[in-house]
Design a protein around this motif. Structure first.
Motif, mmCIF file in Angstrom:
data_model
loop_
_atom_site.group_PDB
_atom_site.id
_atom_site.type_symbol
_atom_site.label_atom_id
_atom_site.label_comp_id
_atom_site.label_asym_id
_atom_site.label_seq_id
_atom_site.Cartn_x
_atom_site.Cartn_y
_atom_site.Cartn_z
ATOM 1 N N UNK A 79 13.136 28.322 0.064
ATOM 2 C CA UNK A 79 13.882 27.571 -0.884
ATOM 3 C C UNK A 79 15.017 26.729 -0.004
ATOM 4 N N UNK A 80 15.346 27.439 1.404
ATOM 5 C CA UNK A 80 16.531 27.227 1.963
ATOM 6 C C UNK A 80 16.390 25.574 2.149
ATOM 7 N N UNK A 81 15.189 24.934 2.546
ATOM 8 C CA UNK A 81 15.154 23.649 2.745
ATOM 9 C C UNK A 81 15.729 22.743 1.761
ATOM 10 N N UNK A 82 15.907 23.299 0.478
ATOM 11 C CA UNK A 82 16.624 22.631 -0.584
ATOM 12 C C UNK A 82 18.034 22.957 -0.673
ATOM 13 N N UNK A 83 18.357 24.263 -0.472
ATOM 14 C CA UNK A 83 19.682 24.516 -0.123
ATOM 15 C C UNK A 83 20.471 24.087 0.883
ATOM 16 N N UNK A 84 19.805 23.723 1.809
ATOM 17 C CA UNK A 84 20.517 23.243 3.086
ATOM 18 C C UNK A 84 21.444 21.792 2.584
ATOM 19 N N UNK A 85 20.599 20.850 2.282
ATOM 20 C CA UNK A 85 21.571 19.749 1.867
ATOM 21 C C UNK A 85 22.639 19.833 0.969
ATOM 22 N N UNK A 86 22.311 20.783 -0.046
ATOM 23 C CA UNK A 86 23.419 20.801 -1.071
ATOM 24 C C UNK A 86 24.723 21.615 -0.524
ATOM 25 N N UNK A 87 24.395 22.478 0.449
ATOM 26 C CA UNK A 87 25.497 22.895 1.343
ATOM 27 C C UNK A 87 26.341 21.995 1.817
ATOM 28 N N UNK A 88 25.728 20.949 2.528
ATOM 29 C CA UNK A 88 26.577 19.931 3.345
ATOM 30 C C UNK A 88 27.267 19.051 2.187
ATOM 31 N N UNK A 89 26.441 18.609 1.165
ATOM 32 C CA UNK A 89 26.954 17.792 0.020
ATOM 33 C C UNK A 89 28.347 18.277 -0.317
ATOM 34 N N UNK A 90 28.313 19.931 -0.477
ATOM 35 C CA UNK A 90 29.546 20.609 -1.099
ATOM 36 C C UNK A 90 30.623 20.588 -0.122
ATOM 37 N N UNK A 91 30.237 20.649 1.091
ATOM 38 C CA UNK A 91 31.099 20.593 2.054
ATOM 39 C C UNK A 91 31.912 19.417 2.222
ATOM 40 N N UNK A 92 31.334 18.269 2.284
ATOM 41 C CA UNK A 92 32.030 17.059 2.517
ATOM 42 C C UNK A 92 32.892 16.896 0.996
ATOM 43 N N UNK A 93 32.490 17.225 -0.119
ATOM 44 C CA UNK A 93 32.889 16.826 -1.296
ATOM 45 C C UNK A 93 34.265 17.715 -1.348
ATOM 46 N N UNK A 94 34.211 18.779 -0.743
ATOM 47 C CA UNK A 94 35.481 19.692 -0.721
ATOM 48 C C UNK A 94 36.424 19.517 0.280
ATOM 49 N N UNK A 95 35.902 19.245 1.411
ATOM 50 C CA UNK A 95 36.982 18.753 2.747
ATOM 51 C C UNK A 95 37.094 17.408 2.840
ATOM 52 N N UNK A 96 36.278 16.355 2.277
ATOM 53 C CA UNK A 96 36.636 14.927 2.354
ATOM 54 C C UNK A 96 36.045 14.605 3.684
ATOM 55 N N UNK A 97 35.366 15.277 4.611
ATOM 56 C CA UNK A 97 35.157 14.862 5.906
ATOM 57 C C UNK A 97 33.809 15.438 6.341
#
Length: 537
Positions: A425-443
């Motif tokens: 399931x990490x293959x699904x979790x991986x892009x979500x982690x990146x999405x959250x990271x940019x949404x919160x840091x803006x970069x």
């Protein structure tokens, strides 16, 4: 010598992972809930990670501080060296009349707001993203669309959504370069992988833009030009990132798309024109563009960059640059992993005259000479650029310091091994982690620095390709940029609607989530050898 420990907190992997996540949680809470400014939030998270490295992971204090120093140095060279010089080149164009000529050339191509949304927000915005980034593409695109007659809220929405496809390779590929630096994976492999993911989003974005401007009618009447823009941009992005020059990916893609759209408009026009006064029958729209010489002069800085970087790829030139590069061990670090192997990110490879930032500096000097910008004005513009980025410099260096401390102390490995317990399931979790990271840091750069090592560690535990998961962090992350507080504030201010950030967020959230879902499907298929696994380098 310091040997990393995967489960140092009471011998429990779960507790160690929770402790390792605390700096990231603190960063996100300070940014997203307490609304603390990014530089101070990043510094607080860095401080906590150093304390945890020393107290929780038993890293010697000198090595913990040295790891932070290594991250700060990497933030300065090459990341900020690229960003500062890229933004300086852009600023040089704004102090001359040629910037207005360039903008007028684009605005005069068509009276149709749907086509202008593609040319200004998608094409010109991508060109700005390739050089400047950090909100400049959104602010300038929104202001230009507003001047062309688009409603303020719509101009902000279009500019924010357009600022997705080019972000992974923005600022001369700074996000991908940073990702390679913190993960130790080959830059070309990461760039090639991202170049086999983001073009699929580029194909859809222009179609979404014309829908945002004019609904179903806009999609029905202008889909041919939107499709051409998406196909050309995606194809150019794929070819340049995989086979040419990673740093030039967005520059080539943006210029190629502008040319393709302009050529198409010579032989095709929509059935109706949608302008300030609504839809009218289209005859031949009056196009008043500057003389050819002025057009060429207005795009000269981007042509110079392409020539300089193209020459830098020549075999003999690359050999000279390689001979001038420096590789050295970072002082004060002697770290091995739990498996007894030397930890990554202890050896520094520093390009000098061949560095992307140095080539940008040269391009800026050539631009100043061509535009006859005096040394005093050029230096003043450089100083203004440093002043504009002063807090960005603090944020980026602090986040990179945080990443290096987490990586070298073993915190990232503990978190990655724990995440790997999600199994396939990490293959699904991986892009979500990146999405959250940019949404919160803006970069995308900051998100890659924070989560790149975590993605690689988890991928290795699960048995997934580390290059795929690391690139997924970047490619999926860009879809969260339209929701970042920084970008929302920039767009709202550009169109004179300060305080409308919440409205913009609500309207963009469904598009962001929809594109993220499609990206997850693509990444899942790329993780399956029998499906699209052949796309992984």
């Amino acid at each position: 010598m310091f040997e990393q420990d995967i489960d140092p907190v009471f011998g429990s992997l779960a507790l160690s992972a929770i402790a390792a996540a605390l700096p990231l949680v603190l960063l996100f809470v300070l940014l997203g809930v307490a609304k603390v400014r990014a530089p101070f939030a990043a510094l607080a998270a860095l401080g906590l990670s150093i304390v945890l490295a020393i107290v929780g992971w038993n890293m010697p204090p000198v090595q913990a501080l040295s790891a932070a120093g290594a991250g700060v140095f990497y933030g300065l060279f090459p990341i900020l060296w690229i960003l500062v010089n890229a933004l300086w080149v852009y600023r040089l164009t704004t102090v001359t009349p040629w910037f207005e000529v360039f903008g007028r050339t684009i605005r005069s191509v068509s009276d149709d707001l749907r086509i202008l949304s593609i040319l200004i927000a998608f094409c010109f915005g991508a060109l700005l993203e390739s050089l400047a980034g950090f909100g400049a593409p959104v602010a300038i695109s929104a202001a230009m669309l507003l001047a062309a007659g688009m409603a303020p809220l719509k101009a902000a929405l279009v500019s924010l959504l357009a600022n997705t496809a080019p972000v992974a390779f923005g600022a001369l590929a700074a996000p991908v370069i940073a990702l390679a630096g913190v993960t130790g994976l080959p830059l070309q492999d990461l760039a090639s992988m991202a170049g086999r993911q983001t073009p699929f989003m580029a194909l859809l974005v222009p179609l979404i833009l014309v829908f945002l401007v004019d609904g179903r009618r806009g999609l029905r009447q202008t889909w041919p030009v939107a499709l051409v823009a998406g196909v050309v941009f995606g194809l150019a992005q794929f070819i340049t990132s995989n086979f040419f020059a990673v740093a030039l990916t967005d520059v080539v893609a943006a210029v190629a798309t502008i040319v393709a759209v302009l050529l198409m408009l010579r032989v095709w026009q929509p059935a109706e024109l949608v302008g300030m006064g609504g839809a009218v029958e289209a005859d031949a729209p009056a196009i008043v563009r500057p003389p050819a010489r002025e057009v060429i002069m207005s795009v000269a800085p981007y042509l110079i960059i392409m020539v300089v970087f193209s020459l830098a790829q020549l075999g003999a030139v690359k050999e000279v640059f390689a001979a001038a590069s420096i590789t050295f061990p970072w002082p004060g670090l002697d770290v091995v992993t739990a498996a007894g192997e030397p930890a990554a990110a202890q050896q520094f490879h520093l390009d000098t005259i061949g560095a992307t930032g140095t080539l940008l500096l040269l391009s800026g000097l050539l631009t100043a000479a061509l535009y006859r910008i005096g040394p005093r004005i050029a230096v003043r513009a450089y100083g203004a650029t440093l002043h504009q980025l002063r807090w960005t410099i603090v944020t980026v260096t602090a986040v990179l310091g945080l990443s290096f401390v987490m990586n070298l102390s073993g915190q990232a490995t503990s978190l990655g091994v724990a995440l790997a317990s999600a199994g396939g399931f990490f293959v699904v979790l991986s892009p979500i982690i990146g999405w959250i990271g940019v949404a919160l840091t803006g970069s995308d750069t900051s998100s890659n620095v924070l989560f790149g090592p975590v993605q690689v560690a988890a991928a290795e535990q699960v048995g997934l390709p580390p290059v795929l998961m690391a690139a997924a962090n970047s490619s999926a992350g860009v879809l969260g940029k339209m929701l970042s507080v920084q970008n929302l504030a920039v767009a709202a201010a550009a169109v004179g609607m300060v305080g409308s950030e919440g409205t913009l967020l609500r309207k963009l959230l469904p598009w962001s989530l929809g594109l993220l879902a499609l990206m997850i499907v693509l990444i899942v298929l790329q993780s399956i050898p029998a499906a699209l696994g052949w796309m992984v380098p």
